[in-house]
Enzyme design. Structure first.
Site, PDB file in Angstrom:
ATOM      1  N   TYR A   1       0.825  -1.213   0.000  1.00 19.29           N
ATOM      2  CA  TYR A   1       0.000   0.000   0.000  1.00 19.29           C
ATOM      3  C   TYR A   1       0.859   1.262   0.000  1.00 19.29           C
ATOM      4  CZ  TYR A   1      -4.645  -2.015   0.947  1.00 19.29           C
ATOM      5  OH  TYR A   1      -5.853  -2.659   0.862  1.00 19.29           O
TER       6      TYR A   1
ATOM      7  N   LYS B   1       3.131 -15.349   2.485  1.00 20.48           N
ATOM      8  CA  LYS B   1       3.318 -16.081   1.223  1.00 20.48           C
ATOM      9  C   LYS B   1       4.818 -16.359   1.113  1.00 20.48           C
ATOM     10  CE  LYS B   1       1.834 -17.799  -2.710  1.00 20.48           C
ATOM     11  NZ  LYS B   1       0.956 -19.000  -2.796  1.00 20.48           N
TER      12      LYS B   1
ATOM     13  N   ASP C   1      -2.912 -18.393   0.652  1.00 22.04           N
ATOM     14  CA  ASP C   1      -3.928 -19.100  -0.155  1.00 22.04           C
ATOM     15  C   ASP C   1      -4.599 -20.198   0.676  1.00 22.04           C
ATOM     16  OD1 ASP C   1      -1.443 -20.374  -0.185  1.00 22.04           O
ATOM     17  OD2 ASP C   1      -1.521 -20.954  -2.284  1.00 22.04           O
TER      18      ASP C   1
ATOM     19  N   ASP D   1      -6.424  -6.996   4.171  1.00 22.93           N
ATOM     20  CA  ASP D   1      -7.552  -6.331   3.512  1.00 22.93           C
ATOM     21  C   ASP D   1      -8.442  -7.370   2.849  1.00 22.93           C
ATOM     22  OD1 ASP D   1      -9.095  -4.199   2.356  1.00 22.93           O
ATOM     23  OD2 ASP D   1      -8.087  -4.635   0.463  1.00 22.93           O
TER      24      ASP D   1
ATOM     25  N   ASP E   1     -12.460  -9.083   4.280  1.00 17.28           N
ATOM     26  CA  ASP E   1     -13.730  -9.061   3.531  1.00 17.28           C
ATOM     27  C   ASP E   1     -14.266 -10.484   3.413  1.00 17.28           C
ATOM     28  OD1 ASP E   1     -13.589  -6.276   3.070  1.00 17.28           O
ATOM     29  OD2 ASP E   1     -14.296  -6.489   1.003  1.00 17.28           O
TER      30      ASP E   1
HETATM   31  C1  IPM Z   1     -10.370  -1.219   4.159  1.00 19.82           C
HETATM   32  C2  IPM Z   1     -10.592  -0.582   2.811  1.00 19.82           C
HETATM   33  C3  IPM Z   1      -9.421   0.343   2.507  1.00 19.82           C
HETATM   34  C4  IPM Z   1      -8.165  -0.508   2.467  1.00 19.82           C
HETATM   35  C5  IPM Z   1      -9.566   1.163   1.209  1.00 19.82           C
HETATM   36  C6  IPM Z   1     -10.815   2.008   1.211  1.00 19.82           C
HETATM   37  C7  IPM Z   1      -8.349   2.014   0.942  1.00 19.82           C
HETATM   38  O1  IPM Z   1     -10.787  -1.551   1.833  1.00 19.82           O
HETATM   39  O2  IPM Z   1     -10.215  -0.473   5.154  1.00 19.82           O
HETATM   40  O3  IPM Z   1     -10.368  -2.446   4.241  1.00 19.82           O
HETATM   41  O4  IPM Z   1      -7.859  -1.128   1.440  1.00 19.82           O
HETATM   42  O5  IPM Z   1      -7.456  -0.538   3.492  1.00 19.82           O
HETATM   43 MG    MG Z   2     -10.942  -3.505   2.611  1.00 16.32          MG
END
Ligand code: IPM
Ligand code: MG
Length: 356
Positions: A141, A186, A219, A243, A247
């Site tokens: 990042y 990884k 993975d 990240d 999700d």
């Molecule tokens: C998160 C989001 C952020 C990230 C984005 C909005 C930059 O997806 O906080 O998980 O990737 O960190």
């Molecule tokens: Mg995110």
């Protein structure tokens, strides 16, 4: 107590979920006799429109001066063309870096009442209680980037110090829980991961011999997360893997809209945000799930203000609200008619215990 909280509603559903979170925060202040000074500030796409930049200097200054920062969500199609000169996301990365909040805690707990809300079988997700500790201010990042018409690069960099400090945060957290730490990398391909694994192994052997450590490749971890999620306690990983995996992990709980996060650094000040995005498709309709923000407010009370009883009261009230069937539209499959964001927050407030 008195505390100063910088509030960044942001874009899309950000202002709606923040309004719900503030309803709960004000109720806690009233019930427990605290004085929270709330200052709302422009941030993200809204700040690009009003101030020409996603993180205006005055917003950053107010965040630095506050005891905690509460953030809604940022981003949207308006600011995301491939050649957009300014991006809301850049403001968020700048803010995380400037506040030095390198440790992003993302708890994933499956509420008994919502086990059926997951797309996974209830018997797989029931009882899941894990926490991701995502490294937040390093890795791909933040490395140098280049792009011309035919070639682009993103550099991934980690130092031993960055790995040591995040592993310590995760291991200390594991000590307060089931004493199991899974480090995700990884290392079969990436040099940064080989450094990560070696440093993690050393820190754990020298400083946390009482915490059981396991290394997993990212993975395989992605697979195990939906195969046997109950096996996990604390997971520590680098920025981008964290990240992506969080999700994925949100689907265990039934909806991305339920998950909170706390981003912490060396001091007490933290940045608190639901892990979901700005959901432009449903923005402005008052139907966004406010629970990720409400649980983030609880984390704020606990980690930045040291108000443990207040944090627990809010978490219990939110749990109870879900348990009696209050559901936003993202969760109606799990039973109960759908409530708006505001009604859901008001239901949480009604479930708070009386003043002590
Ligand atoms: C998160 C989001 C952020 C990230 C984005 C909005 C930059 O997806 O906080 O998980 O990737 O960190
Ligand atoms: Mg995110």
């Amino acid at each position: 107590m008195k505390a100063r909280i910088a509030v960044l509603p942001g874009d899309g559903i950000g202002p709606e979920v923040i309004a719900a979170g503030l309803t709960c925060l004000r109720a806690i202040a009233a019930r427990f006799g605290h004085e929270f000074e709330l200052e709302e500030l422009p941030f993200g796409g809204a700040a690009i429109d009003s101030h020409g930049e996603p993180l205006p200097a005055a917003t950053l200054a107010a965040c630095r001066a506050a005891d905690a920062v509460l953030l809604g969500a940022i981003g949207g199609p308006k600011w995301s063309a491939p050649d957009a000169p300014l991006r809301p996301e850049a403001g968020l990365l700048q803010l995380r870096k400037a506040l030095g909040v390198y440790a992003n805690l993302r708890p994933v707990k499956v509420h008994a009442a919502l086990a059926a809300a997951s797309t996974l079988k209830a018997e797989v997700v029931e009882g899941v209680d894990l926490v991701f500790v995502r490294e937040l201010t390093g890795g791909i990042y933040f490395g140098d980037k280049t792009r011309d018409a035919r070639r682009a690069t993103d550099l991934c960099v980690y130092t031993a110090e960055e790995v040591e400090r995040i592993v310590r945060v995760a291991a200390r957290l594991a000590r307060t829980r089931r004493r199991r730490l899974t480090s995700i990398d990884k290392a079969n391909v990436l040099e940064t991961s080989r450094l990560w694994r070696a440093v993690c192994q050393r820190v754990m052997e020298q400083e946390f011999p009482d915490v059981r450590l396991e290394h997993q490749l990212v993975d395989a971890a992605a697979m195990h997360l939906i195969h046997r999620p109950r096996d996990f306690d604390v997971l520590v990983t680098e920025n981008m893997f964290g990240d992506i995996l969080t999700d994925e992990a949100s689907m265990l709980a039934g909806s991305l809209g339920l998950l909170p996060s706390a981003s912490l650094g060396e001091g007490r000040r933290g940045l608190y945000e639901p892990i979901h995005g700005s959901a432009p498709d449903i923005a402005g309709r008052g139907i966004a799930n406010p629970f990720g923000t409400i649980y983030s407010v609880a984390l704020l009370l606990r980690h930045s203000l040291g108000l443990t009883a207040e944090a627990e009261a809010l978490e219990r009230a939110a749990d109870a609200t879900l348990a009696v069937g209050v559901r936003t539209a993202d969760l109606v499959g799990a039973g109960g008619p759908s409530s708006g964001s505001r009604a859901a927050a008001e239901a949480v407030v009604r479930s708070l215990p009386p003043p002590p």
